[in-house]
Design a protein around this motif. Structure first.
Motif, mmCIF file in Angstrom:
data_model
loop_
_atom_site.group_PDB
_atom_site.id
_atom_site.type_symbol
_atom_site.label_atom_id
_atom_site.label_comp_id
_atom_site.label_asym_id
_atom_site.label_seq_id
_atom_site.Cartn_x
_atom_site.Cartn_y
_atom_site.Cartn_z
ATOM 1 N N THR A 1 42.776 77.438 49.534
ATOM 2 C CA THR A 1 43.770 76.884 48.510
ATOM 3 C C THR A 1 45.002 76.590 49.425
ATOM 4 O O THR A 1 46.123 77.132 49.201
ATOM 5 C CB THR A 1 44.248 77.483 47.345
ATOM 6 O OG1 THR A 1 44.315 78.733 47.715
ATOM 7 C CG2 THR A 1 42.753 77.176 46.672
ATOM 8 N N PRO A 2 45.083 75.468 50.330
ATOM 9 C CA PRO A 2 46.231 75.421 51.004
ATOM 10 C C PRO A 2 47.210 74.483 50.439
ATOM 11 O O PRO A 2 46.976 74.015 49.183
ATOM 12 C CB PRO A 2 45.880 74.526 52.502
ATOM 13 C CG PRO A 2 44.501 73.819 51.721
ATOM 14 C CD PRO A 2 44.091 74.749 50.916
ATOM 15 N N GLY A 3 48.563 74.227 50.883
ATOM 16 C CA GLY A 3 49.739 73.384 50.048
ATOM 17 C C GLY A 3 51.088 74.315 50.281
ATOM 18 O O GLY A 3 51.897 73.787 50.574
ATOM 19 N N HIS A 4 50.685 75.582 49.935
ATOM 20 C CA HIS A 4 52.121 76.423 49.935
ATOM 21 C C HIS A 4 51.925 77.054 51.518
ATOM 22 O O HIS A 4 52.987 77.218 51.972
ATOM 23 C CB HIS A 4 52.033 77.587 48.893
ATOM 24 C CG HIS A 4 52.698 78.622 49.101
ATOM 25 N ND1 HIS A 4 54.233 78.475 48.639
ATOM 26 C CD2 HIS A 4 52.734 79.746 49.412
ATOM 27 C CE1 HIS A 4 54.907 79.413 48.955
ATOM 28 N NE2 HIS A 4 54.128 80.395 49.163
ATOM 29 N N ALA A 5 50.706 77.532 51.815
ATOM 30 C CA ALA A 5 50.545 78.108 53.008
ATOM 31 C C ALA A 5 49.175 77.747 53.295
ATOM 32 O O ALA A 5 47.995 77.388 52.532
ATOM 33 C CB ALA A 5 50.886 79.520 53.000
ATOM 34 N N LYS A 6 48.963 77.544 54.801
ATOM 35 C CA LYS A 6 47.716 77.228 55.427
ATOM 36 C C LYS A 6 46.779 78.181 55.315
ATOM 37 O O LYS A 6 45.462 78.365 55.470
ATOM 38 C CB LYS A 6 47.756 76.778 56.857
ATOM 39 C CG LYS A 6 48.290 75.251 56.866
ATOM 40 C CD LYS A 6 48.234 74.773 58.307
ATOM 41 C CE LYS A 6 48.661 73.354 58.280
ATOM 42 N NZ LYS A 6 48.065 72.423 57.401
ATOM 43 N N HIS A 7 47.354 79.398 55.161
ATOM 44 C CA HIS A 7 46.453 80.811 55.143
ATOM 45 C C HIS A 7 46.120 81.322 53.708
ATOM 46 O O HIS A 7 46.200 82.495 53.502
ATOM 47 C CB HIS A 7 46.980 82.037 56.032
ATOM 48 C CG HIS A 7 48.428 82.360 55.539
ATOM 49 N ND1 HIS A 7 49.582 81.559 56.082
ATOM 50 C CD2 HIS A 7 48.780 83.297 55.046
ATOM 51 C CE1 HIS A 7 50.707 82.206 55.621
ATOM 52 N NE2 HIS A 7 50.139 83.311 54.782
ATOM 53 N N HIS A 8 46.279 80.385 52.753
ATOM 54 C CA HIS A 8 46.276 80.727 51.524
ATOM 55 C C HIS A 8 44.940 80.881 50.748
ATOM 56 O O HIS A 8 44.027 79.689 50.969
ATOM 57 C CB HIS A 8 47.124 80.068 50.480
ATOM 58 C CG HIS A 8 47.700 80.630 49.055
ATOM 59 N ND1 HIS A 8 46.810 80.697 48.032
ATOM 60 C CD2 HIS A 8 48.848 80.828 48.699
ATOM 61 C CE1 HIS A 8 47.375 81.064 46.872
ATOM 62 N NE2 HIS A 8 48.842 81.454 47.442
ATOM 63 N N ILE A 9 44.491 81.773 49.971
ATOM 64 C CA ILE A 9 43.321 81.899 49.230
ATOM 65 C C ILE A 9 43.819 82.390 47.668
ATOM 66 O O ILE A 9 44.870 82.592 47.443
ATOM 67 C CB ILE A 9 42.316 82.899 49.613
ATOM 68 C CG1 ILE A 9 42.673 84.228 49.583
ATOM 69 C CG2 ILE A 9 41.795 82.447 50.787
ATOM 70 C CD1 ILE A 9 41.604 85.065 49.892
ATOM 71 N N ALA A 10 42.963 81.343 46.584
ATOM 72 C CA ALA A 10 43.010 81.806 45.311
ATOM 73 C C ALA A 10 41.470 82.599 45.039
ATOM 74 O O ALA A 10 40.425 82.448 45.727
ATOM 75 C CB ALA A 10 43.060 80.693 44.427
ATOM 76 N N ILE A 11 41.533 83.440 44.244
ATOM 77 C CA ILE A 11 40.532 84.426 43.720
ATOM 78 C C ILE A 11 40.143 83.873 42.382
ATOM 79 O O ILE A 11 40.842 83.998 41.254
ATOM 80 C CB ILE A 11 40.535 85.679 43.922
ATOM 81 C CG1 ILE A 11 41.059 86.001 45.237
ATOM 82 C CG2 ILE A 11 39.497 86.604 43.235
ATOM 83 C CD1 ILE A 11 42.429 86.031 45.695
ATOM 84 N N HIS A 12 38.588 83.416 42.326
ATOM 85 C CA HIS A 12 38.180 83.184 41.147
ATOM 86 C C HIS A 12 37.286 84.207 40.396
ATOM 87 O O HIS A 12 36.171 84.591 41.125
ATOM 88 C CB HIS A 12 37.305 81.752 41.254
ATOM 89 C CG HIS A 12 36.766 81.359 39.783
ATOM 90 N ND1 HIS A 12 35.618 80.846 39.646
ATOM 91 C CD2 HIS A 12 37.309 81.489 38.582
ATOM 92 C CE1 HIS A 12 35.181 80.291 38.446
ATOM 93 N NE2 HIS A 12 36.453 80.816 37.457
ATOM 94 N N ASP A 13 37.890 84.809 39.435
ATOM 95 C CA ASP A 13 37.200 86.066 38.870
ATOM 96 C C ASP A 13 36.070 85.293 37.635
ATOM 97 O O ASP A 13 36.669 84.872 36.457
ATOM 98 C CB ASP A 13 37.829 87.081 38.284
ATOM 99 C CG ASP A 13 37.248 88.217 37.239
ATOM 100 O OD1 ASP A 13 36.070 88.100 37.399
ATOM 101 O OD2 ASP A 13 38.154 89.083 37.076
#
Length: 309
Positions: free
Chosen positions: A151-163
């Motif tokens: 999930t980039p946009g804030h940072a290119k090394h960004h992930i979000a976690i879907h539980d």
């Protein structure tokens, strides 16, 4: 009170209810999501006691990204979790194994003394304990799948976690900032974060839409805590991203770009907070959002300089 085994931890960074980490507990096993700074480690370990598990029961420390308010304490914490692996975006993995570049970059901005006081010296993580979370990677927590999304946009090394089990997403900074001090009868207030150095408005729009398409019942941003009414908040984020980009382009056309951006962002958030039914005034708003306004202005300026090249 934990919902679906999810515990919210106040890391103590900056002020109360500013910076969160999360502990998910499933069948006696634990996963941390983000961890604050070195100074947050005692709070993280205390959260284990409160949840009725031990450090040896933790399988994962998952980082949404490696900015220091999210990951500064990763090395110190993982050293106390004998069976845990550290899960991070592939672009962030090398900075956990060798944090010298992170330290140098932040020290150039804040100075060594401030870095020591606010974050503590960054401790490397052994390479064999680092797992790279490619898009779609699933971390299993006692059979509970935690899906990692690029999930980039804030940072290119960004992930979000879907539980999927809890029907929620842990969003780091990609789904904005929502401080509880701005809650009103209309619900939570939200604003995007464009902090340096990798803000990309189109990518941020796309990442927000990707999370919204999952139709979770709630998001868990780092700043701060569980939020619902997701569809409205996503619209608010999209509108503000466009407004912030417009402010940046306008400020770029004249002198005193930074000061004009700070003033413009302050006015934007004040107007939106007032429309949201928040009436504590400009002084309190600037006290609560001073750091975010400054970082957002800097992030927009880095973006302006990048697109000008």
């Amino acid at each position: 009170m934990a919902i679906h085994g999810i515990h919210t931890i106040d890391t103590g960074f900056v002020r109360p209810r500013f910076d969160a980490a999360y502990l998910i507990v499933e069948n006696g096993r634990g996963a941390f999501i983000d961890c604050g700074t070195n100074h947050s480690v005692p709070r993280m370990l205390a959260a284990l006691v409160d949840a009725g598990i031990t450090a040896a029961d933790v399988d994962w420390l998952i980082l949404t990204h490696v900015h220091l308010d999210h990951a500064g304490g990763a090395g110190e914490l993982i050293a106390r979790l004998p069976n845990a692996q550290l899960l991070v975006h592939p672009r962030g993995a090398r900075h956990m194994i060798d944090p010298s570049v992170l330290w140098a970059g932040a020290s150039a901005v804040y100075g060594e003394a401030v870095m020591e006081q606010e974050y503590g010296r960054l401790r490397p993580v052994a390479a064999e304990r680092v797992v790279e979370a490619q898009d779609g990677y699933i971390a299993s927590l006692a059979g509970r799948p935690l899906h990692c999304l690029d999930t980039p946009g804030h940072a290119k090394h960004h992930i979000a976690i879907h539980d999927k089990q809890a029907d929620v997403c842990f969003t780091g900074d990609v789904f904005g900032l929502s401080y509880r001090e701005f809650d009103t009868a209309k619900g939570p207030f939200i604003l995007p974060t464009t902090s340096p150095v990798q803000f990309d408005p189109e990518e941020l729009h796309a990442s927000i839409d990707r999370l919204l398409a999952l139709q979770p019942v709630a998001m868990y941003p780092t700043h701060f805590g569980r939020i619902e009414d997701i569809t409205r908040l996503a619209v608010d984020l999209h509108v503000q991203i466009d407004a912030m980009v417009a402010l940046a382009l306008e400020a770029d056309a004249g002198p005193d770009r930074h000061a004009r951006l700070v003033d413009g962002l302050t006015g934007l958030y004040a107007a939106r907070a007032h429309a949201h039914g928040w009436n504590q005034g400009h002084v309190v708003l600037e006290q609560l959002l001073h750091m975010d306004i400054e970082l957002n202005a800097q992030g927009l300026e880095v973006w302006l300089d990048r697109i000008a090249r």
